[in-house]
Design a protein around this motif. Structure first.
Motif, PDB file in Angstrom:
ATOM      1  N   VAL A   5       0.886  -1.305   0.009  1.00 36.31           N
ATOM      2  CA  VAL A   5       0.000  -0.088  -0.060  1.00 36.31           C
ATOM      3  C   VAL A   5       0.944   1.205   0.141  1.00 36.31           C
ATOM      4  CG1 VAL A   5      -1.820   1.107   1.568  1.00 36.31           C
ATOM      5  CG2 VAL A   5      -2.011  -1.235   1.120  1.00 36.31           C
ATOM      6  N   GLY A   6       0.875   2.275  -0.710  1.00 42.81           N
ATOM      7  CA  GLY A   6       1.326   3.294  -0.754  1.00 42.81           C
ATOM      8  C   GLY A   6       2.275   3.236  -2.162  1.00 42.81           C
ATOM      9  N   SER A   7       2.414   2.210  -2.741  1.00 41.27           N
ATOM     10  CA  SER A   7       3.330   1.948  -3.952  1.00 41.27           C
ATOM     11  C   SER A   7       2.397   2.320  -5.095  1.00 41.27           C
ATOM     12  CB  SER A   7       3.621   0.653  -4.103  1.00 41.27           C
ATOM     13  OG  SER A   7       4.448   0.206  -3.029  1.00 41.27           O
ATOM     14  N   LYS A   8       3.192   2.881  -6.241  1.00 43.86           N
ATOM     15  CA  LYS A   8       2.850   3.053  -7.423  1.00 43.86           C
ATOM     16  C   LYS A   8       2.300   1.908  -8.083  1.00 43.86           C
ATOM     17  CE  LYS A   8       2.198   6.519 -10.376  1.00 43.86           C
ATOM     18  NZ  LYS A   8       1.353   7.715 -10.126  1.00 43.86           N
ATOM     19  N   ALA A   9       1.098   1.643  -8.583  1.00 40.54           N
ATOM     20  CA  ALA A   9       0.546   0.468  -9.365  1.00 40.54           C
ATOM     21  C   ALA A   9       1.128   0.111 -10.526  1.00 40.54           C
ATOM     22  CB  ALA A   9      -0.912   0.443  -9.177  1.00 40.54           C
ATOM     23  N   PRO A  10       1.813  -1.144 -10.483  1.00 37.85           N
ATOM     24  CA  PRO A  10       2.660  -1.392 -12.253  1.00 37.85           C
ATOM     25  C   PRO A  10       1.381  -1.040 -13.274  1.00 37.85           C
ATOM     26  CG  PRO A  10       2.940  -3.038 -10.511  1.00 37.85           C
ATOM     27  CD  PRO A  10       1.888  -2.048  -9.677  1.00 37.85           C
ATOM     28  N   ASP A  11       1.782  -0.356 -14.426  1.00 35.70           N
ATOM     29  CA  ASP A  11       0.974  -0.371 -15.295  1.00 35.70           C
ATOM     30  C   ASP A  11       0.935  -1.608 -15.974  1.00 35.70           C
ATOM     31  OD1 ASP A  11      -1.006   0.921 -16.827  1.00 35.70           O
ATOM     32  OD2 ASP A  11       0.529   1.757 -18.104  1.00 35.70           O
ATOM     33  N   PHE A  12       0.046  -1.849 -16.921  1.00 35.56           N
ATOM     34  CA  PHE A  12      -0.175  -3.048 -17.682  1.00 35.56           C
ATOM     35  C   PHE A  12      -1.153  -2.716 -18.984  1.00 35.56           C
ATOM     36  CE2 PHE A  12      -3.314  -3.772 -14.320  1.00 35.56           C
ATOM     37  CZ  PHE A  12      -4.476  -3.757 -14.995  1.00 35.56           C
ATOM     38  N   GLU A  13      -1.151  -3.877 -19.699  1.00 35.02           N
ATOM     39  CA  GLU A  13      -2.134  -3.673 -20.986  1.00 35.02           C
ATOM     40  C   GLU A  13      -2.449  -5.516 -21.015  1.00 35.02           C
ATOM     41  OE1 GLU A  13      -2.148  -3.511 -25.611  1.00 35.02           O
ATOM     42  OE2 GLU A  13      -1.476  -1.621 -24.667  1.00 35.02           O
ATOM     43  N   ARG A  28      -6.218   6.375 -15.274  1.00 34.14           N
ATOM     44  CA  ARG A  28      -5.550   7.420 -14.375  1.00 34.14           C
ATOM     45  C   ARG A  28      -6.284   8.834 -14.687  1.00 34.14           C
ATOM     46  NH1 ARG A  28      -0.059   6.051 -14.687  1.00 34.14           N
ATOM     47  NH2 ARG A  28      -0.647   4.163 -13.315  1.00 34.14           N
ATOM     48  N   GLY A  29      -6.456   9.480 -13.427  1.00 34.60           N
ATOM     49  CA  GLY A  29      -7.040  10.931 -13.543  1.00 34.60           C
ATOM     50  C   GLY A  29      -8.448  10.795 -13.711  1.00 34.60           C
ATOM     51  N   ALA A  30      -8.881   9.379 -13.971  1.00 35.33           N
ATOM     52  CA  ALA A  30     -10.413   9.509 -14.233  1.00 35.33           C
ATOM     53  C   ALA A  30     -11.124   8.572 -13.233  1.00 35.33           C
ATOM     54  CB  ALA A  30     -10.712   8.788 -15.578  1.00 35.33           C
ATOM     55  N   LYS A  31     -10.813   7.454 -12.916  1.00 33.92           N
ATOM     56  CA  LYS A  31     -11.446   6.459 -12.112  1.00 33.92           C
ATOM     57  C   LYS A  31     -10.477   5.887 -11.120  1.00 33.92           C
ATOM     58  CE  LYS A  31     -15.187   5.039 -15.034  1.00 33.92           C
ATOM     59  NZ  LYS A  31     -16.179   3.941 -15.511  1.00 33.92           N
ATOM     60  N   ASN A  32     -11.036   5.357 -10.111  1.00 32.63           N
ATOM     61  CA  ASN A  32     -10.540   4.652  -8.939  1.00 32.63           C
ATOM     62  C   ASN A  32     -10.542   3.189  -9.512  1.00 32.63           C
ATOM     63  OD1 ASN A  32      -9.631   6.279  -6.800  1.00 32.63           O
ATOM     64  ND2 ASN A  32     -11.995   6.463  -6.679  1.00 32.63           N
ATOM     65  N   VAL A  33      -9.668   1.973  -9.247  1.00 35.13           N
ATOM     66  CA  VAL A  33      -9.755   0.983  -9.876  1.00 35.13           C
ATOM     67  C   VAL A  33      -9.887  -0.250  -8.820  1.00 35.13           C
ATOM     68  CG1 VAL A  33      -8.600  -0.824 -11.316  1.00 35.13           C
ATOM     69  CG2 VAL A  33      -8.568   1.547 -12.091  1.00 35.13           C
ATOM     70  N   VAL A  34     -10.533  -1.062  -8.877  1.00 35.95           N
ATOM     71  CA  VAL A  34     -10.464  -2.256  -8.101  1.00 35.95           C
ATOM     72  C   VAL A  34      -9.958  -3.240  -8.898  1.00 35.95           C
ATOM     73  CG1 VAL A  34     -11.858  -3.842  -6.630  1.00 35.95           C
ATOM     74  CG2 VAL A  34     -12.403  -1.522  -6.635  1.00 35.95           C
ATOM     75  N   LEU A  35      -8.823  -3.705  -8.485  1.00 37.02           N
ATOM     76  CA  LEU A  35      -7.996  -4.846  -9.570  1.00 37.02           C
ATOM     77  C   LEU A  35      -8.155  -6.284  -8.618  1.00 37.02           C
ATOM     78  CD1 LEU A  35      -6.291  -5.298 -12.132  1.00 37.02           C
ATOM     79  CD2 LEU A  35      -4.356  -4.704 -10.513  1.00 37.02           C
ATOM     80  N   VAL A  36      -8.804  -7.217  -9.323  1.00 39.43           N
ATOM     81  CA  VAL A  36      -9.073  -8.376  -8.749  1.00 39.43           C
ATOM     82  C   VAL A  36      -8.398  -9.431  -9.280  1.00 39.43           C
ATOM     83  CG1 VAL A  36     -10.912  -9.871  -7.794  1.00 39.43           C
ATOM     84  CG2 VAL A  36     -11.247  -7.592  -7.817  1.00 39.43           C
ATOM     85  N   PHE A  37      -7.516 -10.124  -8.902  1.00 37.30           N
ATOM     86  CA  PHE A  37      -6.873 -11.358  -9.382  1.00 37.30           C
ATOM     87  C   PHE A  37      -7.579 -12.390  -8.942  1.00 37.30           C
ATOM     88  CE2 PHE A  37      -3.393  -8.215  -9.638  1.00 37.30           C
ATOM     89  CZ  PHE A  37      -2.969  -8.368 -10.987  1.00 37.30           C
ATOM     90  N   LYS A 124      -7.014   7.344  -8.199  1.00 34.65           N
ATOM     91  CA  LYS A 124      -7.041   7.935  -9.503  1.00 34.65           C
ATOM     92  C   LYS A 124      -5.627   8.544  -9.959  1.00 34.65           C
ATOM     93  CE  LYS A 124     -12.007   9.435  -9.168  1.00 34.65           C
ATOM     94  NZ  LYS A 124     -12.657  10.556  -8.999  1.00 34.65           N
ATOM     95  N   GLU A 125      -4.578   8.640  -9.110  1.00 30.78           N
ATOM     96  CA  GLU A 125      -3.237   8.776  -9.262  1.00 30.78           C
ATOM     97  C   GLU A 125      -2.339   7.664  -9.603  1.00 30.78           C
ATOM     98  OE1 GLU A 125      -4.905  10.662  -6.624  1.00 30.78           O
ATOM     99  OE2 GLU A 125      -5.271  11.914  -8.418  1.00 30.78           O
ATOM    100  N   GLY A 126      -3.082   6.300  -9.562  1.00 28.62           N
ATOM    101  CA  GLY A 126      -2.336   5.326  -9.694  1.00 28.62           C
ATOM    102  C   GLY A 126      -1.647   4.492  -8.583  1.00 28.62           C
ATOM    103  N   VAL A 127      -1.984   5.112  -7.455  1.00 30.46           N
ATOM    104  CA  VAL A 127      -1.274   4.663  -6.040  1.00 30.46           C
ATOM    105  C   VAL A 127      -2.353   3.535  -5.359  1.00 30.46           C
ATOM    106  CG1 VAL A 127      -0.515   5.257  -3.761  1.00 30.46           C
ATOM    107  CG2 VAL A 127      -0.078   6.662  -5.834  1.00 30.46           C
ATOM    108  N   LEU A 149     -13.279   2.019  -0.669  1.00 31.82           N
ATOM    109  CA  LEU A 149     -13.860   3.027  -1.780  1.00 31.82           C
ATOM    110  C   LEU A 149     -14.629   4.359  -1.246  1.00 31.82           C
ATOM    111  CD1 LEU A 149     -14.859   0.476  -4.659  1.00 31.82           C
ATOM    112  CD2 LEU A 149     -12.947   2.084  -4.765  1.00 31.82           C
ATOM    113  N   ALA A 150     -15.267   3.978  -0.159  1.00 33.86           N
ATOM    114  CA  ALA A 150     -16.017   5.048   0.370  1.00 33.86           C
ATOM    115  C   ALA A 150     -15.089   5.965   0.979  1.00 33.86           C
ATOM    116  CB  ALA A 150     -16.998   4.612   1.469  1.00 33.86           C
ATOM    117  N   SER A 151     -13.814   5.498   1.469  1.00 34.00           N
ATOM    118  CA  SER A 151     -12.860   6.343   2.145  1.00 34.00           C
ATOM    119  C   SER A 151     -12.139   7.169   1.298  1.00 34.00           C
ATOM    120  CB  SER A 151     -12.211   5.419   2.980  1.00 34.00           C
ATOM    121  OG  SER A 151     -11.203   4.718   2.318  1.00 34.00           O
ATOM    122  N   LEU A 152     -12.155   6.727   0.009  1.00 26.93           N
ATOM    123  CA  LEU A 152     -11.208   7.573  -0.967  1.00 26.93           C
ATOM    124  C   LEU A 152     -11.649   9.050  -1.236  1.00 26.93           C
ATOM    125  CD1 LEU A 152     -10.116   4.826  -3.390  1.00 26.93           C
ATOM    126  CD2 LEU A 152      -8.890   5.712  -1.634  1.00 26.93           C
TER     127      LEU A 152
END
Length: 152
Positions: A5-13, A28-37, A124-127, A149-152
Motif C-alpha cells: 500500500v502506498g506504492s505506484k501500481a504497475p501499469d499493464f495492458e 489514471r486521473g479518471a477512475k479509481n480501480v478495483v483490481l481483482v486477481f 486515480k493517481e495510480g497509487v 472505496l467510500a474512504s477515498l
C-alpha cells in the motif's frame, strides 16, 4: 510478496474477454480501480466471488470506479465464462506472458501456475491504497471493497 500500500501500481495492458486491449493507465486521473486477481474461470470459489461482484456492480463500477478482474485464462475462455455468468465488467487475460501481471503485483503462485486471490484498490493517481491477499481456497468479501472505496 504483494506490492505494498502506498506504492505506484504497475501499469499493464491485457486483452479483455472480447479481445480488446485494456490498460490500467487508461483510468489514471479518471477512475479509481478495483483490481481483482483470481485463479481460474469456471471454478467454484472464483465463480462465487465474481458473481458477488456482479451483484454489487452498481456500487462497485460507476463514474468513479472501475472493476478489472484478472486471471491466467485465455480471452476465449473468459468470454464464455463471462457470458455464462452474466459478467458485464472486464475480465482480463494474463495468459501470455503467463502470469506476467500477477507476478508484477506479487500474487502469482509459480507452483500452481495461477494468481492467488489478490485485490488492490488503486486511486486515480495510480497509487495502491488498499490490498488483501487470500489463499486459493479463501474467498474475499466484496463488502470490504465498498468500505475502502467510500474512504477515498
Amino acid at each position: 510478496m504483494a506490492i505494498e500500500v502506498g506504492s505506484k501500481a504497475p501499469d499493464f495492458e491485457l486483452k479483455n474477454q472480447h479481445g480488446e486491449p485494456v490498460r490500467l493507465s487508461d483510468y489514471r486521473g479518471a477512475k479509481n480501480v478495483v483490481l481483482v486477481f483470481y485463479p481460474f474461470a469456471f471454478t467454484g470459489v472464483c465463480t462465487g466471488e465474481l458473481c458477488a461482484i456482479k451483484e454489487e456492480l452498481p456500487r462497485l463500477q460507476n463514474d468513479d470506479v472501475q472493476i478489472l478482474a484478472v486471471s491466467v485464462d485465455s480471452p476465449f475462455t473468459l468470454r464464455v465464462f463471462g457470458e455464462r455468468e452474466g459478467l458485464e465488467y472486464p475480465l482480463l487475460s494474463d495468459f501470455w506472458p503467463h502470469g506476467g501481471v500477477a507476478t508484477a503485483y506479487g500474487v502469482f503462485d509459480d507452483e500452481k501456475g495461477c494468481a492467488v486471490r489478490g485485490t488492490f484498490v488503486i486511486d486515480k493517481e495510480g497509487v495502491v491504497r488498499w490490498s488483501v491477499v487470500n489463499g486459493l481456497p479463501d474467498a474475499r468479501d466484496e463488502q470490504e471493497y465498498l468500505k475502502v472505496l467510500a474512504s477515498l
